[in-house]
Design a protein around this motif. Structure first.
Motif: not given
Lengths: 250, 385
Positions: B115-123, B190-198
């Motif tokens: 995201v924006r050139g940075q590695k982020v852990l998506l949950a 972390l960066l959170f989003m709904t389970l299905g989308t992730a």
């Protein structure tokens, strides 16, 4: 067969060298409805004799029979029932329960009798009327005189209509006038049919009895006729043999 | 006139002695009631708190590798093989023996995104269960929908994003619906989003990386539940957060044992007070008992008089002790928890127990004095006067 009968009564306290013989081979015979006084000096053994007659002090040997019942052949609890049914006690120091009213004190012997509360109350009121204390039912012992306390004690002794009343120095704590009133009351009860056995060291009081027994050093002896104002059939010293031969128990 | 009349009249006469016995027993009963109710209230309170801690069982994939992280610190440059669990396997948890004790299950899927050139852990998480599993979350904003995300406090700071900002993940546009307030946990990064989308973005449809389970409640057999879940989900490793659960439960258990010990001592002291007072009372009433026996009271009648007296005082002490103990507990709880976190309600069982305990102790302590009174020889009692 006499109503109350003592045969070779012996009571010894302690054992061995310390043994003290308070009652020594006492025999007597009392008919139903008699008024008998037991006289003696302090320590002569008359209180021990009275406690034996009250079914509270088993003799070391000998028999005591009332109404054909050999009292000391009965178990402890049966003897308690016997006391309740046959004997009314008038104690020397009144022994009234200080926290109970006059009426409640008189009702005490009826506590364990399966009778209604109303009936018990009625019997107690009648007993109080008999001793001339009607109207003082609600008072506490601390609110009445010594003579009245003695009357309450007598009412308590007769409330369940026992055939025998044992009185231990009933006038011991009273003045002369009150003493004579109490003795007259006991005499009236006796005339109404109650057998009365009274321990006293007062010759005047003994004079109210029909006959007297003298206890000296634990033995029954002949009283001096001149010492008694009233009395008959003196001296009393029955034959020791076969006094209680027809005893119902034992 | 009957035996109970004599008992009540005597109690009224000897008010001071009766009050002494009453106070001794009532204090004993009050102490026991207070300790038991306090422990009960504490247990409820701690259980309630523990439930608020959220997840206490973790379901993670079985792995042969050792974890190279400690306390949230990860050794850089070390990669390890990521395994997943099938999401449908979690449904089997509904059929375990203690399924009723499961308060919530939170499946999660993880993956690294840019995201924006940075590695982020998506949950990817199930937001419906977050209120049970992560009750400490405070979101500045709202929970996200299909096209929304929420950011951990640290993530938002690093990426310079805030509520309402837009961002792109794997060429899909998302709106920041909220930012988590700092939690002090890994959630901040972390960066959170709904389970299905992730799952869709990470190409892990039907798979999850781990699941959190909230199963703590009063009397939950946590170890048994771990075993049951392990059997239900064979491809996963199931762990209880032992330190939290066991530590608190052991502390509570020790306090309980201490309370019972104190209660026992207090009851013993109370019974000694009754015994000593009743013995004294019997001795003082020698004359009276002698007269009772002389005029025809059987031993059993005298025995009953003493026990009736003790029984009546004990019953009153039981009632007063319960009321006092309950009141003390209420007061103590208010002192300890001014915010009203712990509370107690009147308990019929505890009241009945207090009454029973008082009567039992009172009667048991009075048996010997009653026996002495009953076997008193009337002749000796009257001669002693």
């Amino acid at each position: 067969m006499s109503y109350v009968c003592a045969e070779h009564l012996v009571k010894t306290y302690g054992t061995g060298a310390a043994a003290v013989r308070a009652v020594h081979d006492v025999n007597f015979d009392i008919e139903a409805g008699e008024f008998v006084s037991i006289m003696g000096e302090s320590g002569a053994g008359k209180s021990t004799l009275l406690s034996i007659m009250g079914a509270m002090n088993p003799p070391t040997s000998g028999r005591f029979v009332v109404n054909d019942i050999d009292v000391y052949k009965l178990g402890s609890e049966k003897r308690t029932d016997f006391r309740r049914e046959f004997i009314g006690f008038v104690f020397q120091s009144f022994h009234l329960a200080s926290y109970l009213t006059v009426l409640e004190n008189v009702m005490l012997p009826l506590t364990t009798v399966p009778t209604s509360r109303k009936e018990k109350r009625s019997l107690a009121e009648a007993a109080l009327a008999q001793v001339g204390l009607s109207g003082k039912e609600g008072r506490l012992p601390s609110q009445i005189s010594g003579g009245e306390k003695e009357r309450v004690a007598i009412a308590r002794a007769i409330v369940n209509d026992p055939p025998v009343v044992l009185a231990d120095e009933p006038t011991g704590n009273l003045d002369s006038k009150t003493s004579h009133e109490i003795m007259a009351l006991l005499q009236r009860l006796n005339r109404a049919g109650t057998t009365i056995l009274m321990v006293t060291h007062s010759r005047d009081c003994a004079g109210y009895a029909e006959r007297s027994l003298m206890v000296t050093d634990g033995r029954l002896t002949e009283p001096d006729r001149d010492l008694l104002r009233v009395g008959n059939d003196l001296p009393f010293q029955p034959e020791p043999q076969d006094l209680c031969s027809d005893a119902r128990y034992g | 006139m009957n035996l109970s009349d004599i008992v009540f009249r005597n109690l009224l006469r000897r008010k001071a002695k009766a009050l002494f016995v009453l106070a001794g027993l009532a204090i004993g009963v009050a102490t026991v009631v207070a300790l038991i109710s306090f422990v009960e209230a504490m247990t409820n309170h701690i259980n309630h708190k523990l439930e608020k801690y959220g997840a206490n069982i973790l379901i993670v994939p079985k792995t042969e590798n050792l974890s190279l992280s400690y306390g949230g610190l990860s050794l850089g440059g070390v990669s390890f093989e990521m395994q997943e669990i099938r999401q449908r396997d979690l449904q089997k948890i509904d059929s375990i023996k203690n399924a009723a004790n499961v308060a919530g299950i939170g499946p999660m899927v993880f993956g690294v995104v840019t995201v924006r050139g940075q590695k982020v852990l998506l949950a990817g998480v199930d937001f419906e269960s977050t209120w049970i599993l992560k009750p400490w979350w405070k979101i500045d904003g709202t929970l996200p929908g299909e096209t929304g995300v929420i950011l951990g406090a640290e993530t938002a700071k690093v990426l310079d994003l805030k509520r309402g900002s837009s961002l792109q993940i794997k060429k899909k546009d998302f709106i920041v619906s909220g930012v988590l307030k700092p939690t002090g946990s890994q959630d901040d990064q972390l960066l959170f989003m709904t389970l299905g989308t992730a799952q869709s973005i990470l190409n892990k449809e039907g798979l999850i990386s781990m699941a959190e389970v909230a199963a703590l409640c009063k009397d939950c057999p946590i170890d048994a539940m771990v075993k049951q879940i392990s059997e239900a989900v064979p491809g996963a490793r199931v762990m209880a957060i032992q330190q939290v659960v066991k530590g608190r439960m052991e502390a509570l258990s020790q306090f309980k044992n201490f309370s019972y010990g104190v209660s026992l001592v207090v009851v013993l002291v109370g019974s000694l007070v009754v015994l000593a007072t009743m013995m004294g009372s019997v001795r003082e009433r020698t004359e009276e008992i002698g007269i009772f026996r002389a005029i025809g009271f059987r031993k059993s009648h005298v025995f009953k008089i003493v026990l009736l007296e003790a029984g009546f005082i004990s019953a009153v002490a039981g009632i007063l002790g319960y009321v006092a103990g309950f009141g003390v507990t209420k007061g103590v709880l208010q002192f300890f928890y001014e915010s009203g976190g712990a509370s107690i309600l009147p308990s019929v069982n505890l009241a009945a127990g207090a009454l029973g305990l008082a009567v039992l102790v009172g009667l048991a302590s009075s048996i010997y004095p009653a026996f002495l009174a009953a076997r008193m020889d009337p002749n000796q009692a009257l001669s002693a006067m």
